[in-house]
Design a protein around this motif. Structure first.
Motif, PDB file in Angstrom:
ATOM      1  N   VAL A  24      -4.787  -1.525  25.405  1.00  0.00           N
ATOM      2  CA  VAL A  24      -5.910  -2.474  25.471  1.00  0.00           C
ATOM      3  C   VAL A  24      -5.595  -3.743  24.697  1.00  0.00           C
ATOM      4  O   VAL A  24      -5.755  -4.855  25.202  1.00  0.00           O
ATOM      5  N   PHE A  25      -5.110  -3.593  23.475  1.00  0.00           N
ATOM      6  CA  PHE A  25      -4.913  -4.778  22.654  1.00  0.00           C
ATOM      7  C   PHE A  25      -3.578  -5.466  22.917  1.00  0.00           C
ATOM      8  O   PHE A  25      -3.299  -6.522  22.345  1.00  0.00           O
ATOM      9  N   ALA A  26      -2.761  -4.913  23.800  1.00  0.00           N
ATOM     10  CA  ALA A  26      -1.610  -5.661  24.299  1.00  0.00           C
ATOM     11  C   ALA A  26      -2.075  -6.702  25.311  1.00  0.00           C
ATOM     12  O   ALA A  26      -1.421  -7.720  25.516  1.00  0.00           O
ATOM     13  N   LEU A  27      -3.240  -6.438  25.918  1.00  0.00           N
ATOM     14  CA  LEU A  27      -3.772  -7.342  26.946  1.00  0.00           C
ATOM     15  C   LEU A  27      -4.936  -8.206  26.462  1.00  0.00           C
ATOM     16  O   LEU A  27      -5.230  -9.233  27.064  1.00  0.00           O
ATOM     17  N   VAL A  28      -5.610  -7.782  25.392  1.00  0.00           N
ATOM     18  CA  VAL A  28      -6.823  -8.461  24.927  1.00  0.00           C
ATOM     19  C   VAL A  28      -6.618  -8.934  23.493  1.00  0.00           C
ATOM     20  O   VAL A  28      -6.221  -8.152  22.629  1.00  0.00           O
ATOM     21  N   PRO A  30      -8.389  -9.854  20.158  1.00  0.00           N
ATOM     22  CA  PRO A  30      -9.715  -9.621  19.569  1.00  0.00           C
ATOM     23  C   PRO A  30     -10.478 -10.892  19.216  1.00  0.00           C
ATOM     24  O   PRO A  30     -11.709 -10.907  19.224  1.00  0.00           O
ATOM     25  N   ILE A  31      -9.780 -11.968  18.945  1.00  0.00           N
ATOM     26  CA  ILE A  31     -10.451 -13.228  18.609  1.00  0.00           C
ATOM     27  C   ILE A  31     -11.175 -13.795  19.831  1.00  0.00           C
ATOM     28  O   ILE A  31     -12.192 -14.481  19.698  1.00  0.00           O
ATOM     29  N   ASP A  32     -10.693 -13.499  21.028  1.00  0.00           N
ATOM     30  CA  ASP A  32     -11.296 -14.017  22.260  1.00  0.00           C
ATOM     31  C   ASP A  32     -12.490 -13.201  22.749  1.00  0.00           C
ATOM     32  O   ASP A  32     -13.104 -13.560  23.747  1.00  0.00           O
ATOM     33  N   LEU A  33     -12.834 -12.106  22.069  1.00  0.00           N
ATOM     34  CA  LEU A  33     -13.941 -11.263  22.511  1.00  0.00           C
ATOM     35  C   LEU A  33     -15.286 -11.917  22.202  1.00  0.00           C
ATOM     36  O   LEU A  33     -15.471 -12.517  21.152  1.00  0.00           O
ATOM     37  N   HIS A  34     -16.210 -11.771  23.144  1.00  0.00           N
ATOM     38  CA  HIS A  34     -17.559 -12.318  22.989  1.00  0.00           C
ATOM     39  C   HIS A  34     -18.577 -11.244  23.313  1.00  0.00           C
ATOM     40  O   HIS A  34     -18.340 -10.370  24.139  1.00  0.00           O
ATOM     41  N   TRP A  35     -19.736 -11.315  22.654  1.00  0.00           N
ATOM     42  CA  TRP A  35     -20.846 -10.404  22.902  1.00  0.00           C
ATOM     43  C   TRP A  35     -22.084 -11.247  23.138  1.00  0.00           C
ATOM     44  O   TRP A  35     -22.491 -12.015  22.265  1.00  0.00           O
ATOM     45  N   ARG A  36     -22.638 -11.135  24.333  1.00  0.00           N
ATOM     46  CA  ARG A  36     -23.824 -11.904  24.753  1.00  0.00           C
ATOM     47  C   ARG A  36     -23.611 -13.407  24.598  1.00  0.00           C
ATOM     48  O   ARG A  36     -24.483 -14.131  24.122  1.00  0.00           O
ATOM     49  N   GLY A  37     -22.423 -13.852  24.955  1.00  0.00           N
ATOM     50  CA  GLY A  37     -22.129 -15.281  24.953  1.00  0.00           C
ATOM     51  C   GLY A  37     -21.685 -15.843  23.628  1.00  0.00           C
ATOM     52  O   GLY A  37     -21.368 -17.031  23.545  1.00  0.00           O
ATOM     53  N   GLU A  38     -21.672 -15.064  22.571  1.00  0.00           N
ATOM     54  CA  GLU A  38     -21.251 -15.547  21.261  1.00  0.00           C
ATOM     55  C   GLU A  38     -20.013 -14.797  20.795  1.00  0.00           C
ATOM     56  O   GLU A  38     -19.816 -13.627  21.130  1.00  0.00           O
ATOM     57  N   VAL A  47     -11.673  -5.496  14.409  1.00  0.00           N
ATOM     58  CA  VAL A  47     -11.817  -5.151  15.828  1.00  0.00           C
ATOM     59  C   VAL A  47     -10.836  -4.053  16.203  1.00  0.00           C
ATOM     60  O   VAL A  47     -11.192  -3.112  16.928  1.00  0.00           O
ATOM     61  N   TYR A  48      -9.594  -4.130  15.696  1.00  0.00           N
ATOM     62  CA  TYR A  48      -8.617  -3.073  15.958  1.00  0.00           C
ATOM     63  C   TYR A  48      -9.114  -1.735  15.416  1.00  0.00           C
ATOM     64  O   TYR A  48      -9.026  -0.705  16.085  1.00  0.00           O
ATOM     65  N   THR A  49      -9.635  -1.746  14.199  1.00  0.00           N
ATOM     66  CA  THR A  49     -10.118  -0.509  13.576  1.00  0.00           C
ATOM     67  C   THR A  49     -11.310   0.058  14.340  1.00  0.00           C
ATOM     68  O   THR A  49     -11.351   1.256  14.653  1.00  0.00           O
ATOM     69  N   GLY A  50     -12.286  -0.777  14.631  1.00  0.00           N
ATOM     70  CA  GLY A  50     -13.456  -0.323  15.379  1.00  0.00           C
ATOM     71  C   GLY A  50     -13.083   0.183  16.759  1.00  0.00           C
ATOM     72  O   GLY A  50     -13.581   1.223  17.210  1.00  0.00           O
TER      73      GLY A  50
END
Length: 81
Positions: A24-28, A30-38, A47-50
């Motif tokens: 997952v994190f080879a493709l994503v 974590p800094i680019d992740l957004h939740w409800r537009g933010e 993010v890796y730990t969670g």
């Protein structure tokens, strides 16, 4: 539940969580992740730990269900409590 059953659930789940984390994190990023537009606003390490613990719990649930479904009715019904 016996320790052997716990290890039969948690060890394969741990290995699957490791592999899933890598994929997952080879493709994503974590800094680019957004939740409800933010932006999430967490560090990469958080993010890796969670993500790892979420993947581990999902895999543990699948392993526990597999263990439950492979047991016979007599074995399940003969247990007290």
């Amino acid at each position: 539940m016996k320790m052997q059953n716990w290890m039969s659930i948690l060890w394969p789940a741990f290995l699957l969580a490791c592999a899933t984390e890598l994929l997952v994190f080879a493709l994503v990023d974590p800094i680019d992740l957004h939740w409800r537009g933010e932006a999430i606003g967490l560090s990469r390490q958080a993010v890796y730990t969670g993500g790892f613990f979420v993947f581990w719990m999902l895999a543990a649930g699948a392993s526990a269900l597999t263990l439950l479904l492979t047991r016979g009715a007599k074995e399940i019904n003969s247990q007290e409590g």
